[in-house]
Motif scaffolding. Structure first.
Motif, PDB file in Angstrom:
ATOM      1  N   THR A   1       0.856  -1.193   0.000  1.00  0.00           N
ATOM      2  CA  THR A   1       0.000   0.000   0.000  1.00  0.00           C
ATOM      3  C   THR A   1       0.885   1.233   0.000  1.00  0.00           C
ATOM      4  O   THR A   1       2.024   1.189   0.475  1.00  0.00           O
ATOM      5  CB  THR A   1      -0.922   0.034   1.239  1.00  0.00           C
ATOM      6  N   ALA A   2       0.348   2.305  -0.506  1.00  0.00           N
ATOM      7  CA  ALA A   2       1.104   3.566  -0.548  1.00  0.00           C
ATOM      8  C   ALA A   2       1.420   3.990   0.883  1.00  0.00           C
ATOM      9  O   ALA A   2       0.557   3.928   1.752  1.00  0.00           O
ATOM     10  CB  ALA A   2       0.288   4.629  -1.249  1.00  0.00           C
ATOM     11  N   PRO A   3       2.639   4.400   1.164  1.00  0.00           N
ATOM     12  CA  PRO A   3       3.020   4.761   2.538  1.00  0.00           C
ATOM     13  C   PRO A   3       2.219   5.945   3.100  1.00  0.00           C
ATOM     14  O   PRO A   3       2.038   6.045   4.304  1.00  0.00           O
ATOM     15  CB  PRO A   3       4.498   5.108   2.426  1.00  0.00           C
ATOM     16  N   SER A   4       1.721   6.816   2.208  1.00  0.00           N
ATOM     17  CA  SER A   4       0.991   7.981   2.702  1.00  0.00           C
ATOM     18  C   SER A   4      -0.426   7.619   3.159  1.00  0.00           C
ATOM     19  O   SER A   4      -1.071   8.386   3.862  1.00  0.00           O
ATOM     20  CB  SER A   4       0.904   9.054   1.608  1.00  0.00           C
ATOM     21  N   HIS A   5      -0.923   6.441   2.754  1.00  0.00           N
ATOM     22  CA  HIS A   5      -2.294   6.048   3.093  1.00  0.00           C
ATOM     23  C   HIS A   5      -2.370   5.611   4.551  1.00  0.00           C
ATOM     24  O   HIS A   5      -1.594   4.768   4.977  1.00  0.00           O
ATOM     25  CB  HIS A   5      -2.736   4.923   2.154  1.00  0.00           C
ATOM     26  N   PRO A   6      -3.346   6.154   5.358  1.00  0.00           N
ATOM     27  CA  PRO A   6      -3.447   5.760   6.776  1.00  0.00           C
ATOM     28  C   PRO A   6      -3.954   4.331   6.915  1.00  0.00           C
ATOM     29  O   PRO A   6      -4.555   3.794   5.997  1.00  0.00           O
ATOM     30  CB  PRO A   6      -4.465   6.747   7.351  1.00  0.00           C
ATOM     31  N   PRO A   7      -3.706   3.704   8.047  1.00  0.00           N
ATOM     32  CA  PRO A   7      -4.178   2.335   8.260  1.00  0.00           C
ATOM     33  C   PRO A   7      -5.707   2.276   8.220  1.00  0.00           C
ATOM     34  O   PRO A   7      -6.374   3.276   8.513  1.00  0.00           O
ATOM     35  CB  PRO A   7      -3.641   1.976   9.645  1.00  0.00           C
ATOM     36  N   PRO A   8      -6.290   1.115   7.835  1.00  0.00           N
ATOM     37  CA  PRO A   8      -7.745   0.986   7.672  1.00  0.00           C
ATOM     38  C   PRO A   8      -8.537   1.412   8.908  1.00  0.00           C
ATOM     39  O   PRO A   8      -9.585   2.034   8.790  1.00  0.00           O
ATOM     40  CB  PRO A   8      -7.953  -0.494   7.381  1.00  0.00           C
ATOM     41  N   ALA A   9      -8.043   1.111  10.085  1.00  0.00           N
ATOM     42  CA  ALA A   9      -8.762   1.477  11.318  1.00  0.00           C
ATOM     43  C   ALA A   9      -8.933   2.999  11.406  1.00  0.00           C
ATOM     44  O   ALA A   9      -9.987   3.503  11.783  1.00  0.00           O
ATOM     45  CB  ALA A   9      -8.021   0.953  12.534  1.00  0.00           C
ATOM     46  N   ALA A  10      -7.894   3.710  11.020  1.00  0.00           N
ATOM     47  CA  ALA A  10      -7.957   5.176  11.050  1.00  0.00           C
ATOM     48  C   ALA A  10      -9.004   5.690  10.068  1.00  0.00           C
ATOM     49  O   ALA A  10      -9.738   6.636  10.364  1.00  0.00           O
ATOM     50  CB  ALA A  10      -6.596   5.769  10.738  1.00  0.00           C
TER      51      ALA A  10
END
Length: 101
Positions: A5-14
């Motif tokens: 996943t792209a590093p800038s994308h926040p984790p799904p929980a967030a």
């Protein structure tokens, strides 16, 4: 094998928390809007009630003034009648009529 996943994308929980927060925020904004409408309605009602009470107060003052006038008229009539009765008694007494009240 998981796709990176792209590093800038926040984790799904967030993301879930953020979405839930946005939903909650829009619900709160909607409630605030409804409260505003309710407050406007209340203001209209209280304005109408104030006008109603002002009209009642005016009517009451008018009735009070009319009653004052009538009371004054009645007092004048009563004192005129009293004077007439006194004059009648005096003339009856002067002419010697018996039983005059």
């Amino acid at each position: 094998h998981l796709l990176p996943t792209a590093p800038s994308h926040p984790p799904p929980a967030a993301c879930c928390r953020c979405r839930a927060h946005k939903v909650q925020q829009s619900e709160v904004e909607e409630e605030i809007g409804q409260m505003g409408v309710t407050l406007d309605e209340l203001a209209d009602v209280s304005g109408a009630q104030r006008q109603h009470y002002e009209r009642l107060a005016d009517a009451s003052r008018s009735i009070g003034a009319t009653l004052q006038e009538r009371r004054g008229e009645l007092q004048r009539v009563a004192s005129e009648l009293s004077s007439l009765l006194d004059a009648h008694r005096e003339s009856a007494a002067a002419s010697g009529v018996q039983g005059a009240t």
